[in-house]
Every structure is written in structure tokens, then in C-alpha cells.
Design a protein around this motif. Structure first.
Motif, mmCIF file in Angstrom:
data_model
loop_
_atom_site.group_PDB
_atom_site.id
_atom_site.type_symbol
_atom_site.label_atom_id
_atom_site.label_comp_id
_atom_site.label_asym_id
_atom_site.label_seq_id
_atom_site.Cartn_x
_atom_site.Cartn_y
_atom_site.Cartn_z
ATOM 1 N N ASP A 1 -3.283 -3.720 -1.683
ATOM 2 C CA ASP A 1 -4.560 -4.431 -1.636
ATOM 3 C C ASP A 1 -5.716 -3.504 -1.277
ATOM 4 O O ASP A 1 -6.868 -3.817 -1.564
ATOM 5 C CB ASP A 1 -4.487 -5.617 -0.661
ATOM 6 N N ALA A 2 -5.413 -2.357 -0.666
ATOM 7 C CA ALA A 2 -6.491 -1.467 -0.231
ATOM 8 C C ALA A 2 -7.151 -0.739 -1.387
ATOM 9 O O ALA A 2 -8.281 -0.258 -1.258
ATOM 10 C CB ALA A 2 -5.946 -0.444 0.772
ATOM 11 N N VAL A 3 -6.469 -0.643 -2.524
ATOM 12 C CA VAL A 3 -7.024 0.143 -3.628
ATOM 13 C C VAL A 3 -7.176 -0.646 -4.928
ATOM 14 O O VAL A 3 -7.623 -0.103 -5.925
ATOM 15 C CB VAL A 3 -6.153 1.394 -3.901
ATOM 16 N N THR A 4 -6.821 -1.942 -4.901
ATOM 17 C CA THR A 4 -6.966 -2.747 -6.111
ATOM 18 C C THR A 4 -8.075 -3.782 -5.915
ATOM 19 O O THR A 4 -8.291 -4.265 -4.809
ATOM 20 C CB THR A 4 -5.664 -3.510 -6.436
ATOM 21 N N ALA A 5 -8.761 -4.109 -7.024
ATOM 22 C CA ALA A 5 -9.829 -5.107 -6.968
ATOM 23 C C ALA A 5 -9.227 -6.504 -7.037
ATOM 24 O O ALA A 5 -8.255 -6.735 -7.747
ATOM 25 C CB ALA A 5 -10.800 -4.894 -8.124
ATOM 26 N N SER A 6 -9.817 -7.442 -6.302
ATOM 27 C CA SER A 6 -9.293 -8.808 -6.272
ATOM 28 C C SER A 6 -9.709 -9.567 -7.527
ATOM 29 O O SER A 6 -10.443 -9.047 -8.370
ATOM 30 C CB SER A 6 -9.812 -9.532 -5.030
ATOM 31 N N ALA A 7 -9.228 -10.809 -7.635
ATOM 32 C CA ALA A 7 -9.541 -11.626 -8.815
ATOM 33 C C ALA A 7 -10.990 -12.106 -8.780
ATOM 34 O O ALA A 7 -11.697 -12.082 -9.781
ATOM 35 C CB ALA A 7 -8.600 -12.822 -8.882
ATOM 36 N N SER A 8 -11.442 -12.552 -7.596
ATOM 37 C CA SER A 8 -12.789 -13.102 -7.490
ATOM 38 C C SER A 8 -13.823 -12.007 -7.265
ATOM 39 O O SER A 8 -15.004 -12.215 -7.474
ATOM 40 C CB SER A 8 -12.850 -14.099 -6.333
ATOM 41 N N GLY A 9 -13.365 -10.842 -6.805
ATOM 42 C CA GLY A 9 -14.319 -9.816 -6.390
ATOM 43 C C GLY A 9 -14.953 -10.147 -5.057
ATOM 44 O O GLY A 9 -15.780 -9.403 -4.544
ATOM 45 N N LEU A 10 -14.565 -11.293 -4.473
ATOM 46 C CA LEU A 10 -15.165 -11.749 -3.206
ATOM 47 C C LEU A 10 -14.093 -12.020 -2.161
ATOM 48 O O LEU A 10 -14.335 -12.736 -1.189
ATOM 49 C CB LEU A 10 -15.977 -13.034 -3.445
ATOM 50 N N LEU B 1 3.701 -5.094 -2.086
ATOM 51 C CA LEU B 1 2.945 -6.309 -2.407
ATOM 52 C C LEU B 1 2.993 -6.653 -3.895
ATOM 53 O O LEU B 1 2.505 -7.700 -4.302
ATOM 54 C CB LEU B 1 1.483 -6.154 -1.968
ATOM 55 N N GLY B 2 3.555 -5.767 -4.722
ATOM 56 C CA GLY B 2 3.595 -6.039 -6.161
ATOM 57 C C GLY B 2 2.285 -5.660 -6.827
ATOM 58 O O GLY B 2 1.492 -4.885 -6.272
ATOM 59 N N ASN B 3 2.042 -6.222 -8.012
ATOM 60 C CA ASN B 3 0.838 -5.889 -8.776
ATOM 61 C C ASN B 3 -0.353 -6.677 -8.245
ATOM 62 O O ASN B 3 -0.533 -7.841 -8.589
ATOM 63 C CB ASN B 3 1.084 -6.202 -10.254
ATOM 64 N N MET B 4 -1.190 -6.052 -7.414
ATOM 65 C CA MET B 4 -2.286 -6.782 -6.753
ATOM 66 C C MET B 4 -3.622 -6.662 -7.485
ATOM 67 O O MET B 4 -4.603 -7.268 -7.062
ATOM 68 C CB MET B 4 -2.456 -6.312 -5.305
#
Lengths: 193, 595
Positions: free
Chosen positions: A123-132, B347-350
């Protein structure tokens, strides 16, 4: 022919009357109930400090100073722009995606002073779905704790305790994932300064 | 991380399926009462007078029923008028109230696409809600169809089930009575409770202008200055952000319960204002399946063969479970290219997923929203792993008959039932019979017409886009993933799903217009054959003595039905899937290439 005209009339009246019900009466009933029962939620869970609107406890914000926990990368506009919610939509073999994540990983290791063999939480290096996304994973928070403690001149123990206090487990013990709301965590750290 | 090391995933899966199965019967009983013009519900004391008043205003005699042609005509005219109303509102939204942000009118092609999209229960979105739509456009222009189009879907399946259950009759119900009863006794009261629950979790419901918040730390943002050529990248300090507001909860409830899927905000159900907690997420997933599951019980009850209803449900359930396990496995395994550069696979594909949902709830939502033709998303399908993303795509291409959209799922499934009975009849060399009624050439013809429309639409338009500049210029990804983006768009349109590989920039005249055509074909060119089938079935005699019909309940029939669905879908779409996600999966495992 008159049959069709009759049908049109019925359809027109039905559309108008149903619109009054489902687009007028129904949302206003929800509005009344929501404002009566959960006014804070219904108005956006807005955070106010000294009369100034600081944001919403549900909407992630950018924090970049070493004294703050950093949120996930965001693809909403230029980053955490609530008017442009959304993800990167880059596929798993995208050159742009892999290149960007490699850069973020290098940066994350540097600012948190991590050994090359420490695995970085996804999660520290990937962008989320909402961006928020207002949350980060507990693993991500713990890796940032020493940096935050140092920048604030506080013990790591104290920062870890703040993390623990803000760690939310699965809903009803089962649903979703453990998480930390970094907007709330950072605001709390500032307040207890 | 492997799905076998995720105990909480399995617990959530068991809870989800358990609660769904427990709710199927009560929901089915209730739906039967709603779809029966004389049915009694607990809401009668309050709503019966309203119902009667509505018939009087509409000028409709609730006692009189329609033949299939009349039913179809009412349905088409009702849909047309709703479409015109929404197109008008979207083009003129700057003149109407409830537009605190002063948003301008939509372009011709975007308004056309959006009005078609909501009329057809697709809710494909070529726009971002918070930056495009006024509160009035959302609440009236779009929300009206969230109710009306799901009521239409339920009405059509109600009519088809009547056609199957009745014999030697002429009429299949009264369209206006169905629409009124579905609104009053089902959609509005359920949504009212549901919307209030959503606000308890943090979903917003207000008419305030957007809130301006001062950031703690002014964020430094690099922007490309476009208006001055040659200026290049410059840094700019952002000190304030604007947080969208609006009547979200009321729209969110019907968006999910009516399997519409069109988000108030661009990020849809991944946005914290639409889906703030894992609990709200769980209830959303459950309520997407609630009505479609209940309808299978309604079918069993109406045809007086509850075993048939449960068999149809079991077939749906097994196909759903298989799809979900593959998707969950693929997303949990994650992206090996990231693991190579030191990212923890735990965590898989995040990428494109929210921390509060994680991989399990994102995969579950993605599968549920695509087997049911909902189209709401809580993660970005475009960033799924190749196989994880292929599953939602395949679910749409199989016809969304696995639970399916409200109404649309079961009527699609019943077309497959007719085909299965026909094939089984051919295999044993007898005249095929379904519940005592002979299946004849006309029934098979309309059923095949129903199956051909989406196939031709999806493959034809994708092929056209793939060889055209207008098609490829909108892509966000190149290589096989770009192919998947186009294929997903037209599948989603023709399947009336509405989810997307959202990197595709669909707000262009070509895409808006052609996707709107795909949606219209996928809705009305399928509803008309279904109602024709209902009209033909209703007049048939029921063979005396029973017992001679091919059994339509039990394991044998469920296997045949699942086989027909998979073979029709697989034979049709395997070639094109192998150009997209399948080859992408091979490349991910076996080569170093990036695109």
C-alpha cells in the motif's frame, strides 16, 4: 392511433408523478432522517480546528514533511484532489506503472532509512482506487514510525502508542482489513505536540 | 499471499453466502406479493391508498391486463419519455436550480450517452460526477432511471414468469401496475431504510456547496503549464482543496439495490463518501444479489416447482463461486513484477484498491458487480492482474445471467433454460418440453436472437475500434491490456453493466455514440424477444399428466444449464480473450516485456 396517444399520455404522467416520488419525496425523506440522526456524517465528517476547516476524516490528504505519516500515492488529479477522484488505471505490465513504483520504493527506503532487504508494504507504493484513501496498513505505519519520532523529537514508543490507538481492526471483528486513518493520526500528533 | 492463508477471507465468504441463502426465500415470498396485483404486504395500510390514487392519475384500470405487444409498447414509450427528460436536464442543467458549483451543460454526445446509459440500467459513465453533474442532474436526471430502469427489469421478468406459469391464456400482466407496485412496495421503502443505514456509516446526504479545506501542509504540485508553450514543468503550491458534497446516500441505495451502478462521484463505491467502511461494503455486496436471488424463489413459487427455482439458484451460485475463487486467487498472488523490486507480496495486488477493503473485498465486489449487471466498483478493474481482470470481463460476456441485474439476470437465465431444454430434447430424441409446455421453433428462434445480439455487438464494435484511430487514441494502456480496455468497454455497454477498465477515455464523440448504440441494442433488442417469448409461452397448452417433461430440477439439469452457459460464452469469446488478458498473463509470467 388514439391508443398510442393514450399510452403516451399515461407514460408522460407516470414519468412526472414517479419523478416527484423518487426524485423529490424520497431523497428529501432521506435528507431529513440523515440530518436528524447522523448530522455529522451526512455533512461530510468535516474536521474543524480553531474554526478552520481542516478536511474530512474520510478523505485522505497529502502530507510530505518528515514529522507526518505519509499517505498512499494518489492518482486523483495531481494527488489527493477531491474533485478528481479515481485510480491510475494502469495495467499490471505498464512500463509507466512499474517505473513509477520502482521510484517510489527507492524514495520510501531512503526517507525511512530502510535496509534493501526490508520488503515494502504494497500500500505504501501503489495508488488507491479513489485516490482519496485515508488509510494505510499497520505495517506501513510501523516502518514510518522511527522517522516521525525523530522529526518530532519524541520517543518511538510514544509514536507507536499513537499508532496503536489509531489502528482500527476489522469491522465487527470480521469485515475488511486492519487500517490506520492517517489524517486523524497526523492531526492527533500535531495536537499533542 | 495465497488465499489459503487468509482465514478472514474465508469467514467473510461463508458469511456472505450464508446470509444470502437465508434471505433468498423471504425475499422471494415478498417479491411474489409485490408482483401479484392483489398481493398483500405489510405496507398496505399506508401505501394501498397511494397505489389506487396513482392508477387514477395515470388513467389506468388495474384490473385489465395486456398481451405481450401492448406490454412491450407501454414499456418502450415509458423508457423513451424518461430518456428525453434526462437528455433535456443534462443539456440544460446550467439553467436549473440545485447547482451550487455552477456546472455547465453536457455536450450533445455525452448527454446522449449518459441518458441512454441510465435509461438502459447500464450506468456507464463517460464523465466524473463531482466535476460534471449538478445535484439536480444527479437527483432527477439520473436517479429517476435508477428506479425506473430497475423496475422495468423486474417487470419484464415478472411478465415472463407469468408467461411460463399460465397456460392457454393471452395476457402477461399490466405494465403500469407492475411498475407502480415495484416502486411503492419494493424499491422506495427498501431504499429509504438502506440510505439511512449508509449515512450511519458516513455516506453524505446534503445540498451544501463543496467544502473548502485548508491543508495542514501546502502541497507542492508539479504541473505542466499548457497555455504557455515551451514553459514546461513548473511547481505550484496548493493550499486549499475543495471537497465535493451532495445528496449521495439516497442515490447510493438505489444504485446498489437496483443493480444500476452509476456512482455519484467518479471513483464510485471506492470513494469514501460512497462506501466508507467495510461494513457498508459488505451490505452493498449483499444487496446487489438480494433481489436477483429472491427472483429465483419467485420463479419456483409461480411455476409450482420450487425445486426448479432452487436449481436455477444453485447453478448461478456455483458459477459465481468458481469465478470468485479464480479472481481472488489471482489478486492475492499479486504482480510478480513488483515482487521482483522488493515490494512485499503479503497484501496482494494493491494498485487501484483501498486499504479498508483489501484484496478479498475488492475481488468479491468485482465479481458480484459483473455477474449481476450492476457495474458499481470499489476498486479499479483496469489495474487488476491479467486473470483477475479477465474474470469480470468474462462474467459480463456470459450474459450476466449468474444472479444478474434485477430482472434482467433471471430473464436471461430463463432464455438459457429454454435453450438447454431444447438441446436436451434433441439429445434424447423427444419433443422438448419445459414445465409441460412444448418448446417450438418460434421459442428457439427468439431465444437465439436474444443470444446473438450481444455477441455481434461486442465483437463487431471491438473489432472496429481496434483498427480505427478513434478507437486506439483513447487507450490508457498499450499492448494486450489496451485490447482488453476496448473489449471491456463494449462488453460493459452491450451487457448493460456499466463498470469499466476506466483508463479508457470514453468521453469522445465516437465512443459516446457507439457505446450508447451498444447499450440500446443490449437492452431493448433483448427485452423485446423476451416479451415475445412470454407472449408465445402464455398461450401454450400444458401437456396433461406431467411426468413426461424433461426434469428441470436436480443436479443433472443444473449441470446441463451451466454447461450450455459456459460453452456458448467460451466458444464465442475465447479467441478475443486470448488476444487480451490471456496473452498478457503469459507475458507476465514468462517474459520481461512491459508496455
Amino acid at each position: 392511433m388514439t391508443k398510442y396517444i393514450r399510452e403516451f399520455r399515461t407514460a408522460l404522467v407516470a414519468t412526472l408523478v414517479l419523478a416527484v416520488l423518487v426524485c423529490g419525496v424520497y431523497p428529501m425523506l432521506v435528507f431529513g432522517l440523515a440530518q436528524g440522526l447522523f448530522p455529522e456524517n451526512a455533512n461530510g465528517s468535516i474536521l474543524i480546528n480553531n474554526g478552520k476547516v481542516m478536511g474530512s476524516s474520510l478523505i485522505g490528504q497529502e502530507f510530505s514533511g518528515p514529522q507526518y505519516f505519509h499517505p498512499r500515492p494518489s492518482a486523483a488529479g495531481a494527488g489527493y484532489d477531491p474533485l478528481r477522484s479515481g485510480g491510475s488505471n494502469l495495467g499490471p505490465l505498464s512500463k509507466k506503472l512499474i517505473g513509477t513504483i520502482r521510484q517510489r520504493a527507492i524514495h520510501y527506503r531512503m526517507e525511512n532509512d530502510l535496509n534493501p532487504d526490508v520488503k515494502i508494504p504494497a500500500d505504501a507504493v501503489t495508488a488507491s482506487a479513489s485516490g482519496l484513501d485515508p488509510h494505510i496498513s499497520p505495517e506501513n505505519a510501523l516502518l514510518q514510525a522511527p522517522r516521525v519520532a525523530k522529526a518530532r523529537g519524541r520517543s518511538e514508543e510514544a509514536v507507536r502508542m499513537a499508532i496503536a490507538a489509531h489502528t482500527k481492526g476489522r469491522d465487527l471483528g470480521v469485515f475488511g482489513e486492519p487500517r490506520i486513518n492517517i489524517v486523524m493520526l497526523n492531526f492527533d500528533l500535531d495536537r499533542s505536540r | 499471499m495465497s488465499i489459503f492463508h487468509s482465514p478472514f477471507g474465508w469467514i467473510q465468504l461463508v458469511l456472505f453466502t450464508g446470509i444470502l441463502l437465508v434471505l433468498t426465500k423471504p425475499m422471494g415470498v415478498y417479491l411474489t406479493r409485490v408482483l401479484d396485483p392483489k398481493g398483500k404486504t405489510f405496507l398496505d395500510p399506508v401505501l394501498r391508498p397511494v397505489e389506487k390514487l396513482l392508477y387514477r392519475i395515470f388513467g389506468v384500470n388495474p384490473e385489465s391486463e395486456q398481451a405481450w405487444q401492448g406490454y412491450t409498447m407501454s414499456l418502450l414509450i415509458f423508457s423513451l419519455i424518461g430518456f428525453v427528460m434526462t437528455y433535456g436536464i443534462l443539456r440544460l442543467q446550467h439553467l436549473f436550480p440545485l447547482n451550487p458549483q455552477g456546472l455547465g451543460p453536457l455536450s450533445e454526445h455525452l448527454a446522449f450517452n449518459t441518458a441512454v446509459s441510465f435509461t438502459t440500467n447500464t450506468n456507464w459513465q463517460s464523465y466524473g460526477g463531482e466535476s460534471t453533474m449538478s445535484y439536480l442532474s444527479q437527483m432527477v436526471g439520473l436517479s429517476f432511471h435508477n428506479f425506473a430502469s430497475s423496475a422495468v427489469g423486474i417487470a419484464v421478468v415478472g411478465a415472463l414468469v407469468r408467461g411460463i406459469a399460465r397456460h392457454t391464456a393471452k395476457t402477461i400482466g399490466n405494465f403500469w401496475v407492475d411498475i407502480v407496485r415495484i416502486h411503492l412496495y419494493l424499491l422506495i421503502p427498501f431504499c429509504l431504510v438502506y440510505a439511512v443505514f449508509l449515512t450511519s456509516q458516513g455516506v453524505i446526504q446534503n445540498f451544501n456547496p463543496y467544502v473548502t479545506a485548508r491543508l495542514v501542509e501546502p502541497a507542492a504540485i508539479e504541473t505542466v503549464k499548457r497555455d504557455v508553450p515551451g514553459e514546461g514543468i513548473m511547481e505550484r503550491k496548493v493550499e486549499e482543496v475543495s471537497i465535493p458534497q451532495g445528496p449521495v446516500a439516497s442515490q447510493e441505495a438505489i444504485k446498489i439495490l437496483g443493480t444500476n451502478g452509476g456512482g455519484f462521484l467518479n471513483a464510485n463505491s471506492s470513494h469514501p463518501f460512497e462506501n466508507p467502511t467495510p461494513l457498508s461494503n459488505f451490505i452493498q455486496i449483499l444487496s446487489i444479489f438480494l433481489i436477483p436471488a429472491g427472483l429465483t424463489y419467485h420463479l419456483g413459487r409461480m411455476v409450482k416447482d420450487q425445486g426448479h427455482g432452487w436449481t436455477v439458484l444453485s447453478t448461478m451460485f456455483v458459477l459465481f463461486l468458481a469465478a470468485f475463487l479464480i479472481c481472488w486467487w489471482a489478486e492475492s498472488a499479486g504482480n510478480p513484477r513488483l515482487h521482483e523490486i522488493g515490494i512485499d507480496p503479503a497484501l496482494g495486488n494493491m494498485e487501484g484498491k483501498e486499504v479498508r477493503f483489501g484484496v478479498f473485498n475488492s475481488a468479491l465486489y468485482a465479481v458480484v458487480t459483473t455477474v449481476a449487471s450492476c457495474g458499481a466498483v470499489n476498486s479499479m478493474h483496469d489495474s487488476f492482474t491479467p486473470l483477475g481482470g479477465m474474470i469480470p470481463l468474462m462474467n459480463i460476456q456470459l450474459g450476466e445471467v449468474i444472479f444478474g441485474g434485477v430482472g434482467a439476470g433471471l430473464y436471461g437465465m430463463l432464455v438459457f433454460v429454454v435453450i438447454t431444454v431444447f438441446i436436451a430434447g434433441l439429445m434424447i430424441g423427444r419433443t422438448p418440453e419445459y414445465l409441460g409446455k412444448k418448446i417450438e421453433a418460434y421459442d428457439v428462434k427468439v431465444s437465439v436472437l436474444f443470444l446473438m445480439v450481444p455477441v455481434l455487438t461486442i465483437l463487431g464494435l471491438t473489432a472496429w475500434a481496434a483498427v480505427s484511430t478513434w478507437g486506439t487514441i483513447s487507450l490508457n494502456n498499450s499492448g494486450p491490456h489496451g485490447m482488453s480496455e476496448m473489449l471491456y468497454a463494449f462488453s460493459s455497454g452491450a451487457g448493460n453493466n456499466g463498470s469499466a477498465f476506466a483508463g479508457l477515455n470514453a468521453d469522445t464523440p465516437w465512443y459516446n455514440t457507439l457505446l450508447a448504440c451498444a447499450m440500446l441494442l443490449g437492452r431493448f433488442f433483448m427485452i423485446v424477444p423476451v416479451l415475445a417469448l412470454a407472449g408465445n409461452m402464455v398461450q401454450k397448452k400444458r401437456a396433461a399428466g406431467g411426468g413426461v417433461s424433461f426434469p428441470v430440477s436436480g443436479l443433472m439439469f443444473a449441470s446441463l444449464l451451466a454447461g450450455v452457459i459456459l460453452i456458448v460464452g467460451a466458444l464465442t469469446f475465447f479467441p478475443v480473450l486470448s488476444l487480451g488478458p490471456i496473452v498478457e498473463h503469459m507475458l507476465m509470467l514468462k517474459s520481461g516485456s512491459l508496455f
